[in-house]
Design an enzyme around this catalytic site. Structure first.
Site, PDB file in Angstrom:
ATOM      1  N   GLU B  69       0.816  -1.219   0.000  1.00  0.00           N
ATOM      2  CA  GLU B  69       0.000   0.000   0.000  1.00  0.00           C
ATOM      3  C   GLU B  69       0.846   1.265   0.000  1.00  0.00           C
ATOM      4  OE1 GLU B  69      -0.633  -2.643   1.843  1.00  0.00           O
ATOM      5  OE2 GLU B  69      -2.669  -3.272   1.282  1.00  0.00           O
ATOM      6  N   HIS B 136     -11.659  -5.253   8.906  1.00  0.00           N
ATOM      7  CA  HIS B 136     -12.326  -5.148   7.602  1.00  0.00           C
ATOM      8  C   HIS B 136     -13.612  -4.336   7.744  1.00  0.00           C
ATOM      9  CE1 HIS B 136      -9.690  -8.643   7.050  1.00  0.00           C
ATOM     10  NE2 HIS B 136      -9.770  -8.428   5.757  1.00  0.00           N
TER      11      HIS B 136
HETATM   12  C1  LIG Z   1      -1.523  -4.912   4.180  1.00  0.00           C
HETATM   13  C2  LIG Z   1      -2.616  -5.739   3.617  1.00  0.00           C
HETATM   14  N1  LIG Z   1      -3.119  -5.438   2.404  1.00  0.00           N
HETATM   15  C3  LIG Z   1      -4.126  -6.164   1.885  1.00  0.00           C
HETATM   16  C4  LIG Z   1      -4.660  -7.200   2.564  1.00  0.00           C
HETATM   17  C5  LIG Z   1      -5.823  -7.994   1.976  1.00  0.00           C
HETATM   18  N2  LIG Z   1      -5.434  -9.382   1.757  1.00  0.00           N
HETATM   19  C6  LIG Z   1      -5.736 -10.346   2.648  1.00  0.00           C
HETATM   20  S1  LIG Z   1      -5.093 -11.833   2.251  1.00  0.00           S
HETATM   21  C7  LIG Z   1      -4.433 -11.219   0.818  1.00  0.00           C
HETATM   22  C8  LIG Z   1      -3.626 -12.110  -0.064  1.00  0.00           C
HETATM   23  C9  LIG Z   1      -2.511 -12.730   0.713  1.00  0.00           C
HETATM   24  O1  LIG Z   1      -1.674 -13.443  -0.111  1.00  0.00           O
HETATM   25  P1  LIG Z   1      -0.420 -14.219   0.493  1.00  0.00           P
HETATM   26  O2  LIG Z   1       0.330 -13.331   1.411  1.00  0.00           O
HETATM   27  O3  LIG Z   1       0.327 -14.781  -0.635  1.00  0.00           O
HETATM   28  O4  LIG Z   1      -1.061 -15.349   1.390  1.00  0.00           O
HETATM   29  P2  LIG Z   1      -2.058 -16.516   0.915  1.00  0.00           P
HETATM   30  O5  LIG Z   1      -3.440 -15.957   1.024  1.00  0.00           O
HETATM   31  O6  LIG Z   1      -1.705 -16.888  -0.469  1.00  0.00           O
HETATM   32  O7  LIG Z   1      -1.843 -17.599   1.893  1.00  0.00           O
HETATM   33  C10 LIG Z   1      -4.722  -9.853   0.701  1.00  0.00           C
HETATM   34  C11 LIG Z   1      -4.302  -9.008  -0.438  1.00  0.00           C
HETATM   35  C12 LIG Z   1      -4.127  -7.472   3.840  1.00  0.00           C
HETATM   36  N3  LIG Z   1      -4.608  -8.469   4.604  1.00  0.00           N
HETATM   37  N4  LIG Z   1      -3.115  -6.740   4.338  1.00  0.00           N
END
Ligand SMILES: Cc1ncc(C[n+]2csc(CCOP(=O)(O)OP(=O)(O)O)c2C)c(N)n1
Lengths: 339, 332
Positions: B69, B136
């Site tokens: 972000e 959220h």
């Molecule tokens: C700082 C932040 N930005 C956006 C989000 C929204 N978000 C939640 S899970 C996710 C994807 C996470 O991907 P990854 O870190 O690869 O973990 P995975 O879900 O694949 O296990 C996002 C974008 C968040 N939780 N935190």
């Protein structure tokens, strides 16, 4: 190695593997139950599962000891259980029971019991890395040795400033921190090519000045060996360790997500394997368990899950009238809610 | 007051969310300087589908970003300096705190320090929904409004979601666009408007003479429900939809209070400081003599937003709690 010692260490490997398998299985059975409760409308809010990542997560959970610090993330049901969370407490959080550790105030993956080193993640990805480092820093200041702290992230979380700041700081402070990166190829819908540009995330370890390990996250024996070694090295005072595991998320981002964006080629590739199936093969091939024994373990897990759900679902829900609407511990400084 | 002249008679009703998508579609069509950058917004169409289909229609201009972000906002600032009109989608308003430095320290100060404007729009899917929990659900408008140099929009209607987003991109300053997730699917309109009040003008959502509710975003609808309920007992409650909290249309609020003599400011955000405090402070300092009773505020409770619906339903103001507050105000 003498024959007696060789067989002793084989016994130990067998025991460790079976323990990991038990947590993998329990996690899988519990998550399947949660998924069906979600689809039945029994769970409000999100359900995010770790299907496909159990071997990695359980390997970490079993490598940690009581007294260590663990900050799991979205897909660590197996590691949470291995680190001592009860099935009942996990279930309570999803079903909103007032008796669970989060008392209905927070839910699902955001649960934890920080008083015993099981940190409760916030959603903001990457944030837990520095928090675990801080926990370890405190232990060191108090003269405690032999403690390890571990946290898990997805490849997506490695793009955050928090991840970078946390790991760099832990490396500067030479803290016994183990960071497990589960590279499941997708961050929600985002593919790795839109997430990072290095050939492999494990290359980042060198940039932080910490040892990096690469594993096939669908291979339980590799996960057990490497994760346990990384934890042992951190425990021995060798500073932060970074493990990168390749695998695939075998579910949607959450249960609301049909993940129709996922590549078929990846699903049928080796990282699309289900580590639970691989474990079953490895265990039976090694002669460490018979299929019948493994089936019995599943039945046992199912019974445990059913019992916990049966209990949690009958427990009282949070009640706004008796809820303590106070966000701070220092009650004399609370302003109340007069506004 | 609101001149909503429908131009297209859509067969299906348009939701608040579709209005946001339609505005971005129009912006991408009309203005080559516009691009959209955010997590999962390209082929996937965003966590809420606010950019559905846009990446395909506008190749190279609707892009998935890494989960970064701070860098997303920084890159928007740089692009704006070079003459572009970037739109940043935060996946949830709550995650904008990771980009807070770039927004409030960099974007907000740029024009004042250098004379170069910073026309970026940051879309924040805001506010609570059942089961969403502490991370959220947040309403962050006051955190951004506090800083000089930022415009903060809080549309409460499908029409405003559309026209205000169009205007946001036109504005030569950083705009925080707080779109309420609870309204995404709940609100529907027959058509998208071509004319709208300019940002900075509040709207009388329901006229009345006994008391004024000044509010914004999802709370407009809870307040309208309160007014409808109390109308059954003969009370006439005026509801002001602020539309933007910065600028805050003090004149329209004061004009209303001069008719009703009573003020209740309602907001979904945490109680300390914030928009409702600002409203009360302005009315108290600029319109004290207009008041027949002490002004009141109603906000969320002073705890993080709870996950369980039983708690969440009490944490935030609802028509029920607004009615209770209004009864006290009417008696005062
Ligand atoms: C700082 C932040 N930005 C956006 C989000 C929204 N978000 C939640 S899970 C996710 C994807 C996470 O991907 P990854 O870190 O690869 O973990 P995975 O879900 O694949 O296990 C996002 C974008 C968040 N939780 N935190």
């Amino acid at each position: 190695m003498s024959q007696a010692r060789a067989s002793q260490s084989a016994d130990k490997n067998q025991e460790r593997y079976l323990a990991v398998y038990r947590w993998m299985l329990l996690s899988r059975v519990l998550e399947e139950k949660l998924s069906s409760l979600y689809r039945g409308g029994k769970i409000t809010g999100g359900v995010f599962l770790g299907r496909g990542q159990e071997a990695l997560s359980a390997s970490l959970g079993t490598a940690l000891r009581k007294g260590d610090i663990f900050a799991p993330l979205i897909r660590d049901m197996a590691g949470r259980l291995a680190f001592g969370e009860t099935v009942l407490n996990a279930t309570r959080t999803y079903l909103g029971s007032r008796l669970g550790p989060m008392r209905g105030r927070d839910g699902n993956i955001h649960r934890g019991e920080p008083a015993r080193g099981y940190y409760a993640m916030i959603s903001h990805l990457g944030a837990m890395v520095s928090a675990v480092a801080g926990g370890l820093f405190a232990r060191r200041l108090r003269g405690e040795t032999g403690v390890v702290g571990a946290t898990c992230v997805g490849e997506g979380a490695t793009s955050t400033g928090s991840f970078h700041e946390g790991l760099n700081m832990a490396a500067v402070e030479k803290l016994p921190l183990v960071v497990i990166v589960a590279n499941n190829q997708y961050a929600y819908s985002t593919v790795n090519a839109r997430q990072y540009a290095c050939a492999d995330l494990v290359q980042r370890a060198a940039g932080y000045g910490v040892p990096g390990y690469k594993i096939d996250g669908t291979d339980p024996s590799a996960c057990i060996e490497v994760v346990h070694e990384a934890v042992a090295r951190a425990r021995a005072g060798e500073g932060p360790q970074m493990v990168v595991a390749d695998l695939l998320r075998l579910v949607g981002h959450g249960e609301h997500d049909d993940f129709n964006y996922m590549s078929h080629a990846l699903k049928v590739s080796p990282i699309g394997r289900d580590s639970l199936d691989v474990a079953r093969d490895q265990l039976t091939t090694a002669g460490w368990a018979t299929p019948a024994q493994l089936d019995a373990m599943r039945d046992q897990a199912a019974a445990e899950v059913e019992e916990a759900c049966g209990t949690a679902i009958r427990e009282p829900l949070p009640d706004p009238n008796t809820e303590d609407w106070c966000a701070i511990h220092t009650r004399r400084l609370a302003e109340g809610n007069q506004l | 007051m609101f001149q909503n002249q429908p131009t297209t008679r859509a067969s299906a009703a348009i939701t608040y969310l579709e209005a946001i998508r339609a505005a971005q579609h129009k912006l991408l069509t009309d203005d080559p300087r516009v691009f959209i950058y955010g997590q999962d917004i390209a082929d996937f169409g965003g966590a809420f589908k606010a950019t559905k289909g846009l990446a395909k229609e506008f190749p190279g201009r609707v892009l998935d970003s890494p989960i970064s972000e701070d860098a997303q906002v920084g890159m928007a600032i740089g692009a704006a300096i070079e003459g572009m009109r970037p739109i940043i989608e935060m996946q949830f308003a709550d995650f904008s705190t990771c980009g807070y430095t770039q927004i409030v320290q960099h974007a907000a100060t740029l024009h004042w320090r250098t004379g170069v404007p910073c026309p970026i729009v940051i879309r924040l899917p805001s506010g609570g929904t059942a089961g969403a929990g502490p991370f959220h659900s947040q309403s962050m408008e006051a955190l951004y409004a506090h800083y000089p140099g930022i415009v903060v929009m809080t549309p409460a209607t499908v029409e405003d979601a559309y026209t205000m987003l169009l205007e946001a991109v036109e504005i030569d300053d950083p705009v925080i666009f707080c779109e309420h997730k609870y309204l995404y699917y709940h609100l529907k309109a027959d058509a998208l408007p071509t004319v709208a009040l300019p940002t900075g003008k509040a709207r009388v959502a329901r006229p009345g003479r006994d008391a004024t509710i000044a509010t914004y975003s999802a709370m407009v609808h809870e307040s309208l429900a309160c007014a409808a309920e109390l109308a059954k007992e003969g009370w006439e409650i005026e509801v002001i939809d602020l539309r933007s909290v910065k600028p805050l249309d003090t004149d329209t609020i004061l004009a209303s209070v001069s008719r009703t003599g009573r003020l209740l400011a309602v907001g979904e955000a945490f109680p300390w400081g914030g928009v409702t405090a600002e409203i009360v402070a302005r009315v108290a300092t600029e319109g004290f003599d207009l008041l027949d009773a002490p002004p009141m505020r109603l906000n969320a409770k002073d705890t993080p937003v709870p996950y369980h619906p039983n708690l969440w339903g009490t944490h935030r103001p609802t028509a029920t709690s607004i009615i209770a507050a209004m009864r006290r105000l009417l008696k005062a």
